[in-house]
Design a protein around this motif. Structure first.
Motif, PDB file in Angstrom:
ATOM      1  N   ARG A  58       3.627  19.102   0.295  1.00 12.46           N
ATOM      2  CA  ARG A  58       2.563  18.415  -0.421  1.00 12.46           C
ATOM      3  C   ARG A  58       1.430  19.391  -0.695  1.00 12.46           C
ATOM      4  O   ARG A  58       1.363  20.474  -0.106  1.00 12.46           O
ATOM      5  N   GLN A  86      -3.475  16.399  -0.980  1.00  9.38           N
ATOM      6  CA  GLN A  86      -2.698  15.227  -0.584  1.00  9.38           C
ATOM      7  C   GLN A  86      -2.657  15.069   0.934  1.00  9.38           C
ATOM      8  O   GLN A  86      -2.723  13.954   1.443  1.00  9.38           O
ATOM      9  N   ARG A 127      -4.241  11.798   2.642  1.00  7.99           N
ATOM     10  CA  ARG A 127      -3.363  10.961   3.474  1.00  7.99           C
ATOM     11  C   ARG A 127      -3.940  10.822   4.881  1.00  7.99           C
ATOM     12  O   ARG A 127      -3.877   9.743   5.485  1.00  7.99           O
ATOM     13  N   ILE A 187      -0.030   9.673  -2.455  1.00  8.81           N
ATOM     14  CA  ILE A 187      -0.120   9.852  -1.002  1.00  8.81           C
ATOM     15  C   ILE A 187       0.479   8.686  -0.235  1.00  8.81           C
ATOM     16  O   ILE A 187       0.354   8.613   0.992  1.00  8.81           O
TER      17      ILE A 187
END
Length: 282
Positions: free
Chosen positions: A200, A204, A208, A233
């Motif tokens: 990712r 992100q 998250r 996310i």
């Protein structure tokens, strides 16, 4: 209130219009602006365009704006300022109206004016921004309506533990501004390693982490590709161990700069004027 949305700080009216429209078209349901940003006209134009492109109604969207420091005061002053903001946004109401900063001489009186706007149905909810615990405690002693949120700087290196704990103890949600923390967080080796582990982006991973910490986020981007990427996310989770790794990045700094803020200290270095941007209606 959606827990993930787009912020438009430091974008001109044209860019704000385009980024807001792109965000709504790509599934964002919360938009955050402010009188101080000088782009409420562009934000409003983007809301109209985005809703048309997405086939949505105004009631599908959650819009936040903020009472400017220089327009705080009694009900007549706050009400006039708010009506001008509605006009610039092209809206009949806002979902959340925040006090942008706790200007020491006026924030109690201003909040009472905001409570009246709420009772009149002109705003669906009220809250505050940039309130430390001392000022929040004083506000709670006087307020009839508990603020729904306190919007604070919150990111991996600035986690505001004491403010978060105090707000949560009073059922006040924290909304993060500057949720990505700039280069200091995005280029952190721990974040970089986790980005590689989960395949990712660094952004992100951070967003998250904030989602799993139950922090509401408003993340800024002016590029549609990044706007889309930032919202992706919800198809992965960080392990508890990895959440803790990011928790440990906090540097214990106080994110607020009250001592240098001119609205509190006449000799302060930090000004707070309204950014003037081109008017998209011309």
């Amino acid at each position: 209130m959606p827990r993930f949305g787009l912020g438009v700080w430091k974008t001109d009216n044209r860019t704000s219009r385009d980024s807001v429209a792109a965000a709504i078209k790509n599934g964002y349901l919360a938009i955050d602006t402010a009188r101080q940003y000088g782009n409420e006209q562009g934000t409003g134009a983007g809301i109209k365009l985005g809703l048309e492109q997405a086939g949505l109604k105004r009631s599908d969207l959650f819009v936040t704006t903020k009472l400017y420091n220089g327009e705080q005061g009694d009900y007549d002053q706050v009400s006039k300022a708010f009506e001008n903001q509605l006009k610039d946004l092209g809206l009949d109401y806002v979902d959340l109206y925040l006090m942008h900063w706790p200007v020491d001489k006026t924030y109690i009186e201003s909040y009472h004016a905001m409570e009246k706007l709420y009772r009149e149905g002109k705003v669906r909810a009220i809250g505050v921004s940039n309130f430390d615990n001392d000022r929040m405690e004083k506000l709670l002693e006087e307020a009839e309506i508990i603020p729904t949120v306190n919007q604070m700087e919150f990111n991996p290196t600035n986690q505001e533990h004491e403010i978060l704990a105090f707000d949560q103890s009073h059922d006040i949600e924290m909304t993060a501004w500057s949720p990505l923390g700039g280069g200091e967080s995005l280029t952190n080796p721990v974040i970089d390693a986790l980005a590689k582990k989960y395949d990712r982006s660094a952004a992100q991973i951070i967003l998250r982490w904030e989602w799993q910490r139950d922090i509401i986020t408003v993340v800024k981007s002016t590029h549609e590709k990044r706007i889309i990427q930032n919202s992706q996310i919800f198809d992965f989770s960080l392990s508890d161990e990895d959440v803790q790794k990011i928790n440990e990045l906090d540097q214990g700094r106080r994110g607020l700069w009250y001592d240098d803020f001119q609205w509190h200290n006449p000799n302060g270095k930090v000004a707070n004027g309204i950014d003037q941007w081109p008017d998209t209606r011309k």
